[in-house]
Write a protein that holds these residues in place. Sequence first.
Motif, PDB file in Angstrom:
ATOM      1  N   UNK A 252       0.846  -1.175  -0.197  1.00 42.16           N
ATOM      2  CA  UNK A 252      -0.161  -0.075  -0.421  1.00 42.16           C
ATOM      3  C   UNK A 252       0.736   0.744   0.393  1.00 42.16           C
ATOM      4  N   UNK A 253       0.435   2.594   0.019  1.00 40.22           N
ATOM      5  CA  UNK A 253       0.727   3.658  -0.265  1.00 40.22           C
ATOM      6  C   UNK A 253      -0.281   4.510   0.127  1.00 40.22           C
ATOM      7  N   UNK A 254       1.080   6.140   0.636  1.00 42.62           N
ATOM      8  CA  UNK A 254       0.049   7.034   1.170  1.00 42.62           C
ATOM      9  C   UNK A 254       0.725   8.311   0.144  1.00 42.62           C
ATOM     10  N   UNK A 293     -10.223   2.977  -3.070  1.00 44.23           N
ATOM     11  CA  UNK A 293      -8.834   4.222  -2.714  1.00 44.23           C
ATOM     12  C   UNK A 293      -9.626   5.077  -1.457  1.00 44.23           C
ATOM     13  N   UNK A 294      -8.525   5.520  -0.186  1.00 50.55           N
ATOM     14  CA  UNK A 294      -9.359   5.616   0.794  1.00 50.55           C
ATOM     15  C   UNK A 294      -8.508   6.978   0.327  1.00 50.55           C
ATOM     16  N   UNK A 295      -9.231   8.698   0.358  1.00 54.31           N
ATOM     17  CA  UNK A 295      -8.887   9.645   0.094  1.00 54.31           C
ATOM     18  C   UNK A 295      -9.387  10.848   0.600  1.00 54.31           C
ATOM     19  N   UNK A 305      -3.816  10.437   0.607  1.00 55.06           N
ATOM     20  CA  UNK A 305      -4.906   8.989   0.094  1.00 55.06           C
ATOM     21  C   UNK A 305      -3.917   8.351   0.435  1.00 55.06           C
ATOM     22  N   UNK A 306      -4.719   6.949   0.784  1.00 55.30           N
ATOM     23  CA  UNK A 306      -3.861   5.526   1.190  1.00 55.30           C
ATOM     24  C   UNK A 306      -4.685   4.721  -0.062  1.00 55.30           C
ATOM     25  N   UNK A 307      -3.285   3.981  -0.530  1.00 56.81           N
ATOM     26  CA  UNK A 307      -3.729   3.388  -1.967  1.00 56.81           C
ATOM     27  C   UNK A 307      -3.413   2.036  -2.305  1.00 56.81           C
TER      28      UNK A 307
END
Length: 383
Positions: A252-254, A293-295, A305-307
């Motif tokens: 995951x990435x931010x 995605x969460x943003x 954003x959390x991808x």
Amino acid sequence: MPLPELTLSVFFSAILLMAAAVFATVAVQRPHAQGIWIWCAACLCLGIGIAIRSFDYALGGGRWFWYCGLFMSTAHILFWFGMRRFVGVAAGLNQLLGAFTVLTLVWGIAYRLDYVWQLFLMLGLATTFDLLALAPLISLRRLHYRPATRFALAIFVLAALSMAVRACLVILQERGLFLSMPDANSISLYTSAAALLLGKCFVFLMLLHERQSAELEKLAVTDSLTGLLNRKGFVDYSQRLLQRLHQEQRGYAVLMMDMDHFKSINDRHGHAAGDAALRAFAEVLREQLRPNDCYGRIGGEEFCALLPGLNPADAFQVAERVRRRFSEQAFSTPKGLLYGSVSIGVHGQFGIAASIEAMMQSADSALYEAKSLGRNRTQLAMA
């Protein structure tokens, strides 16, 4: 007819008429609640129908049932139509006119029939529209599986079954079959059917309360300007998402994103221009990021954003698409079209159950570096 049945009819009629008054009061207080006036009319029709039934009982039964059945069948049509309006399913006047056309044809035929066949047709119509009301309820269930929705589904299923059983008993007992079974108008079957009718009336209030609670919950975690998650909503949702990604052993990435020279936009062009820039960037995020995605907007001109499922290199490419798209898109302000830019810091991770705050801090350090290197660029955090 024995007193208990007559007493029950009067009691249920009074309760339904009071329910109609309650719905009218709620409708006045909440005029934007879809379907509430229709539900009010349904309760009123039921109350009037059972009141006529009580009068019919007192006179010996059967002579006034056609009028009772007309009101009660109308009530079931209104329950169905009101549920469609409440859920938001397409429910125009054509559907309502079609339903009342069917009622007019069926009840016009019933006028010349005996009481038994009138009762059978009324129960058949009630069963049909109770089953039709399940479709919008099921679509509501897909949105959120809350207690009031489950209760509404159960009430309409039980009501349909109750009406269907009574309809079958009417015909079978008319033909001399199953005489050992309770009569279709016995106190036990009549009481259960009337109780389910009351349940259907108050289901709407439960659904309305449930929807308003959900809307309040959404408002508590939503940024009113952009419609994205606010800081609390983003952190809470991201932390739950991170736990699931760690269990699934997925990367995951931010992304930490900050609009460049935002203060100067406000100072030179006014706060309305700043608001337009924030809304424009929110639209870019909706366009460029995936549904899973969460943003959100976590404060001022900062977004995060959390991808899930992306490595740092892939996340960097996503950030670049966002950055380029925003720099190319003009947004409208009271003083004309403007262009903006954004700086982005990227932090990627795999296999470690880090907190969202720690990942945001790492991405924020990369963002600060992007700012110091001239803005309008994406910077990857050091591993």
